[in-house]
Design a protein around this motif. Structure first.
Motif, PDB file in Angstrom:
ATOM      1  N   SER A  57     -11.154  31.026   2.799  1.00  0.00           N
ATOM      2  CA  SER A  57     -10.986  29.708   3.427  1.00  0.00           C
ATOM      3  C   SER A  57      -9.928  29.884   4.499  1.00  0.00           C
ATOM      4  CB  SER A  57     -10.462  28.679   2.437  1.00  0.00           C
ATOM      5  OG  SER A  57     -11.325  28.584   1.351  1.00  0.00           O
ATOM      6  N   ASP A  58     -10.047  29.108   5.546  1.00  0.00           N
ATOM      7  CA  ASP A  58      -9.016  29.157   6.590  1.00  0.00           C
ATOM      8  C   ASP A  58      -7.955  28.119   6.227  1.00  0.00           C
ATOM      9  OD1 ASP A  58     -10.362  31.137   8.126  1.00  0.00           O
ATOM     10  OD2 ASP A  58     -11.781  29.595   8.727  1.00  0.00           O
ATOM     11  N   ASN A  59      -7.141  28.482   5.256  1.00  0.00           N
ATOM     12  CA  ASN A  59      -6.195  27.496   4.707  1.00  0.00           C
ATOM     13  C   ASN A  59      -4.743  27.935   4.866  1.00  0.00           C
ATOM     14  OD1 ASN A  59      -6.233  29.598   2.977  1.00  0.00           O
ATOM     15  ND2 ASN A  59      -6.747  28.434   1.131  1.00  0.00           N
ATOM     16  N   GLU A  60      -4.476  28.762   5.899  1.00  0.00           N
ATOM     17  CA  GLU A  60      -3.100  29.201   6.117  1.00  0.00           C
ATOM     18  C   GLU A  60      -2.224  27.987   6.444  1.00  0.00           C
ATOM     19  OE1 GLU A  60      -5.711  30.697   7.661  1.00  0.00           O
ATOM     20  OE2 GLU A  60      -5.687  32.678   6.698  1.00  0.00           O
ATOM     21  N   PRO A  61      -0.957  28.034   6.039  1.00  0.00           N
ATOM     22  CA  PRO A  61      -0.106  26.850   6.202  1.00  0.00           C
ATOM     23  C   PRO A  61       0.201  26.498   7.654  1.00  0.00           C
ATOM     24  CG  PRO A  61       1.167  28.727   5.387  1.00  0.00           C
ATOM     25  CD  PRO A  61      -0.272  29.136   5.338  1.00  0.00           C
ATOM     26  N   GLU A  62       0.044  27.464   8.574  1.00  0.00           N
ATOM     27  CA  GLU A  62       0.339  27.155   9.984  1.00  0.00           C
ATOM     28  C   GLU A  62      -0.806  26.430  10.675  1.00  0.00           C
ATOM     29  OE1 GLU A  62      -0.080  30.154   8.572  1.00  0.00           O
ATOM     30  OE2 GLU A  62      -0.096  31.746  10.088  1.00  0.00           O
ATOM     31  N   ILE A  63      -1.955  26.273   9.994  1.00  0.00           N
ATOM     32  CA  ILE A  63      -3.056  25.479  10.560  1.00  0.00           C
ATOM     33  C   ILE A  63      -2.784  24.005  10.245  1.00  0.00           C
ATOM     34  CG2 ILE A  63      -5.544  25.020  10.465  1.00  0.00           C
ATOM     35  CD1 ILE A  63      -5.971  27.947   9.741  1.00  0.00           C
ATOM     36  N   ALA A  64      -2.873  23.146  11.279  1.00  0.00           N
ATOM     37  CA  ALA A  64      -2.564  21.713  11.091  1.00  0.00           C
ATOM     38  C   ALA A  64      -3.447  21.118   9.981  1.00  0.00           C
ATOM     39  CB  ALA A  64      -2.771  20.970  12.407  1.00  0.00           C
ATOM     40  N   ALA A  65      -2.822  20.378   9.085  1.00  0.00           N
ATOM     41  CA  ALA A  65      -3.532  19.825   7.923  1.00  0.00           C
ATOM     42  C   ALA A  65      -4.712  18.962   8.371  1.00  0.00           C
ATOM     43  CB  ALA A  65      -2.565  19.000   7.088  1.00  0.00           C
ATOM     44  N   ASN A  66      -5.849  19.131   7.719  1.00  0.00           N
ATOM     45  CA  ASN A  66      -7.063  18.329   7.957  1.00  0.00           C
ATOM     46  C   ASN A  66      -7.639  18.439   9.371  1.00  0.00           C
ATOM     47  OD1 ASN A  66      -7.032  17.306   5.328  1.00  0.00           O
ATOM     48  ND2 ASN A  66      -5.468  15.820   5.923  1.00  0.00           N
ATOM     49  N   SER A  67      -7.200  19.464  10.114  1.00  0.00           N
ATOM     50  CA  SER A  67      -7.749  19.598  11.474  1.00  0.00           C
ATOM     51  C   SER A  67      -9.133  20.256  11.404  1.00  0.00           C
ATOM     52  CB  SER A  67      -6.812  20.438  12.351  1.00  0.00           C
ATOM     53  OG  SER A  67      -6.604  21.712  11.773  1.00  0.00           O
ATOM     54  N   MET A  84     -16.149  22.851  11.359  1.00  0.00           N
ATOM     55  CA  MET A  84     -15.744  22.698   9.960  1.00  0.00           C
ATOM     56  C   MET A  84     -14.713  21.576   9.915  1.00  0.00           C
ATOM     57  SD  MET A  84     -15.509  26.608   8.553  1.00  0.00           S
ATOM     58  CE  MET A  84     -14.936  27.556   9.959  1.00  0.00           C
ATOM     59  N   HIS A  85     -15.058  20.498   9.195  1.00  0.00           N
ATOM     60  CA  HIS A  85     -14.196  19.317   9.160  1.00  0.00           C
ATOM     61  C   HIS A  85     -13.205  19.385   8.001  1.00  0.00           C
ATOM     62  CE1 HIS A  85     -16.697  17.458  12.230  1.00  0.00           C
ATOM     63  NE2 HIS A  85     -17.769  17.673  11.499  1.00  0.00           N
ATOM     64  N   ALA A  86     -12.344  18.355   7.964  1.00  0.00           N
ATOM     65  CA  ALA A  86     -11.359  18.245   6.882  1.00  0.00           C
ATOM     66  C   ALA A  86     -12.071  18.364   5.538  1.00  0.00           C
ATOM     67  CB  ALA A  86     -10.637  16.903   6.976  1.00  0.00           C
ATOM     68  N   GLY A  87     -11.471  19.072   4.612  1.00  0.00           N
ATOM     69  CA  GLY A  87     -12.072  19.240   3.287  1.00  0.00           C
ATOM     70  C   GLY A  87     -12.786  20.576   3.152  1.00  0.00           C
ATOM     71  N   MET A  88     -13.292  21.090   4.268  1.00  0.00           N
ATOM     72  CA  MET A  88     -14.056  22.347   4.199  1.00  0.00           C
ATOM     73  C   MET A  88     -13.196  23.490   3.652  1.00  0.00           C
ATOM     74  SD  MET A  88     -16.983  23.709   4.787  1.00  0.00           S
ATOM     75  CE  MET A  88     -17.658  25.360   4.968  1.00  0.00           C
ATOM     76  N   GLN A  89     -11.968  23.577   4.115  1.00  0.00           N
ATOM     77  CA  GLN A  89     -11.124  24.711   3.702  1.00  0.00           C
ATOM     78  C   GLN A  89     -10.506  24.497   2.319  1.00  0.00           C
ATOM     79  OE1 GLN A  89     -11.722  27.035   5.771  1.00  0.00           O
ATOM     80  NE2 GLN A  89     -12.418  25.742   7.476  1.00  0.00           N
ATOM     81  N   ASP A  90     -10.518  23.247   1.851  1.00  0.00           N
ATOM     82  CA  ASP A  90      -9.961  22.969   0.517  1.00  0.00           C
ATOM     83  C   ASP A  90     -11.016  23.158  -0.569  1.00  0.00           C
ATOM     84  OD1 ASP A  90      -7.703  22.054   1.884  1.00  0.00           O
ATOM     85  OD2 ASP A  90      -8.568  20.042   2.061  1.00  0.00           O
ATOM     86  N   GLU A  91     -12.259  22.849  -0.233  1.00  0.00           N
ATOM     87  CA  GLU A  91     -13.297  22.803  -1.272  1.00  0.00           C
ATOM     88  C   GLU A  91     -14.322  23.924  -1.175  1.00  0.00           C
ATOM     89  OE1 GLU A  91     -14.917  18.869  -0.911  1.00  0.00           O
ATOM     90  OE2 GLU A  91     -12.906  18.007  -0.960  1.00  0.00           O
TER      91      GLU A  91
END
Ligand SMILES: O=C(O)CCC(=O)C(=O)O
Ligand SMILES: [Fe+2]
Length: 225
Positions: free
Chosen positions: A141-151, A187-194
């Protein structure tokens, strides 16, 4: 050739958001409750002249094949890549800290199109070059912390077609989309979390593919700390 064992779903252009339980009508089957990936797919989005000039520009990019450490062992990544971005947009990838290269002109134009057409602001783009079907990208997942949340993360493909596979982390349900030259996938918000995604090997593919993922980074995240 060994294929991943799942059926092809959503191979047609789709625009979808996560489906909540409220969306499921009485007469729908259990299949309707399968998770739907929060993505928008736009086939053949990039006009042909821009495809040609971007491919030409990409021929001059200084791609690198960084060595990453996985479980204490060093491996070159199975593709090559380069990171362009605004100043202050360092990207930490596995154990590596990647400094942004300045935006090349055609790529900057595509960034501006994303802003004007979709109102999606990005300040960095990771370019991955898959030499042939041996090159790939594993589940992540592209969930690194430097990526703006929910972008939103916007992926643009040039060159060879390759399969983009998605796996829902909880249910393990899988979708696949064939990404071809000029296609755009948001890829919208939620994609990297789920969900996780990957580009599996395709041993019959002999042509290179270049993929651009435009991202919105938190400026200065890796500075002064
Ligand atoms: O090559 C692709 O389509 C996917 C690239 C990707 O997932 C990434 O850069 O994080
Ligand atoms: Fe990714």
């Amino acid at each position: 050739m060994k294929q991943l064992g799942f059926e092809l779903v959503n191979s047609q252009p789709v625009s979808c958001t996560t489906q909540g339980a409220d969306d499921i009508g009485e007469n729908q089957t259990a299949e309707a409750s399968l998770p739907v990936a929060p993505i928008t797919y736009l086939a053949n989005f990039l006009p042909l002249p821009l495809q040609t000039s971007l491919l030409q520009e990409a021929n001059s990019y200084q791609f690198e094949k960084p060595i990453v450490t996985i479980f204490g062992k060093q491996h070159p990544i199975p593709r090559s890549q380069i990171w362009f971005g605004d100043s202050g947009c360092e990207y930490q990838y596995s154990s590596l800290m990647i400094k942004p290269q300045p935006w090349p002109p055609v790529l900057l134009k595509v960034r501006q199109i994303l802003e004007s057409q979709f109102n999606i602001m990005t300040n960095g783009v990771l370019v991955n070059r898959y030499e042939n079907g041996q090159d790939c990208m594993g589940w992540h997942s592209d969930n690194e912390p430097e990526i703006a949340a929910n972008s939103d993360i916007v992926s643009l493909t040039l060159g060879a077609s390759r399969t983009f596979v998605m796996r829902h982390m909880q249910t393990r349900h899988k979708h696949a989309i064939e990404l071809s030259c000029g296609d755009l996938l948001i890829m919208h918000a939620g994609m990297q979390d789920e969900w996780q995604h990957a580009i599996p090997k395709r041993l019959k593919v002999n042509e290179p593919r270049i993929n651009f993922t435009f991202r919105q980074m938190i400026v200065g995240f890796h500075q002064g700390g």
